[in-house]
Design an enzyme around this catalytic site. Structure first.
Site: not given
Ligand code: NDP
Length: 316
Positions: A142, A145-146
């Protein structure tokens, strides 16, 4: 609860969508029952956040929060408001007649007037040993997300669909260089997304290449790639490796009962969580292949609970 009590609302799935639905349903006095142990695809209760380390993009947590801590807070809030949370897998449902029937660990089915599905999806991985070992240490599925953890660094993305285009484009705004690795010499992604991505100066594409290993001890230092045409392997340095080869929605349980898109995601009426069966609502990643964020899952969990409440009020 007596064995054959008919519940107002049963929620299947204990991720952000399921818990948000539980909080709203409990506060509306629906006394929801949640099965959080839905583990098709090998997921722990709590969903994809349980395998995430730091979450920096969930509003309300300046400084970030770990995925498991966030899920624990969701669960505490569900229980605090009166939701009954059971750590069991639902392994069979019958949505063909009312009340709906759901089978978990006991022999007798659970009965419900409305059901909220929040079973989620799992990212597909390549299946390499070191990929598994380095998850959350540079390996991610992701970018939203990261990606921020790899600001001003070099990263690699694998995949050739729309998700890979999106992930690579997002990362190109943060990272010095993005290498997109695809196993064929043409992308599956839509032409519009390909064109947008290929216009970016810091994106390089390795067509007809596969990743054969992920390198690094405590964090990713590179990936080993194989040029399928030249039949040669080499190491590509990078500190982040993003897998974008698709997700599997956990919807098998509902096959043949609910309308499902060709890609496996549950069909809902646009702008709602209403499925093809009145009284059955779908929220979170089991019906969303576009956004796939904890916060959007929570948003649709809220919608599902409000729709269940209104459905009950109109049909009681
Ligand atoms: P897709 O299934 O469309 O694409 C998966 C990609 O990964 C393919 O290019 C495939 O290669 C590659 N792949 C699969 N398995 C492997 C493997 N083991 N090793 C190497 N490569 C592999 O998944 P997406 O997640 O990209 O998209 C899913 C759906 O969501 C699609 O319908 C897509 O259009 C949609 N979507 C829409 C978006 C939007 O509109 N904004 C954004 C994101 C997704 P190959 O091509 O060779 O099969």
């Amino acid at each position: 609860m007596s064995e054959n009590e008919i519940r107002n609302t049963i929620i299947i799935g204990g991720g952000p969508a399921g818990h948000t639905a539980a909080i709203y349903a409990a506060r509306a006095n629906l006394k929801p029952l949640m099965f959080e142990g839905f583990s098709a695809g090998g997921m722990a209760p709590g969903g994809q956040l349980m395998t995430t380390t730091d979450v920096e993009n969930y509003p309300g947590f300046p400084g970030g929060v770990t995925g498991p801590d966030l899920m624990q807070k969701f669960k505490e809030q569900s229980i605090e408001h009166g939701a009954e949370v059971v750590m069991e897998d639902v392994h069979k449902v019958d949505l063909s007649a009312r009340p709906f029937k759901l089978w978990a660990d006991r022999d007798e089915p659970y009965l419900a007037k409305t059901v909220i599905l929040a079973t989620g999806a799992t990212a597909k991985y390549l299946g390499l040993d070191n990929e598994e070992r380095l998850k959350n240490k540079g390996v991610s599925a992701c970018a939203v997300c990261d990606g921020a953890f790899f600001r001003n660094q070099e990263v690699a993305v694998v995949g050739g669909g729309d998700t890979a285009m999106e992930e690579a484009a997002y990362l190109s705004g943060l990272c010095t260089k993005v290498t997109l690795i695809h196993r064929r010499d043409e992308f599956r992604a839509s032409m519009a997304m390909q064109t947008r991505l290929l216009a970016k100066e810091n994106v390089e594409v390795l067509y007809s290449h596969v990743v054969t290993d992920v390198l690094g001890d405590d964090g990713v230092t590179g990936v080993r790639v194989k040029d399928l045409k030249a039949d040669e392997e080499r190491d590509l340095p990078c500190t982040g490796f993003f897998i974008a080869i698709g997700h599997t929605p956990m919807t098998e349980l509902f096959a043949g009962q609910l309308d499902i898109h060709d890609n496996g995601y549950l069909k809902v009426q646009p702008g709602t969580t209403t499925t093809s069966i009145p009284g059955v609502f779908a929220s979170g990643d089991c019906q969303d292949w576009i956004y796939r964020q904890a916060v959007t899952a929570a948003g649709t969990g809220c919608m599902a609970a409000l729709e269940a409440e209104r459905w009950l009020a109109a049909n009681e």
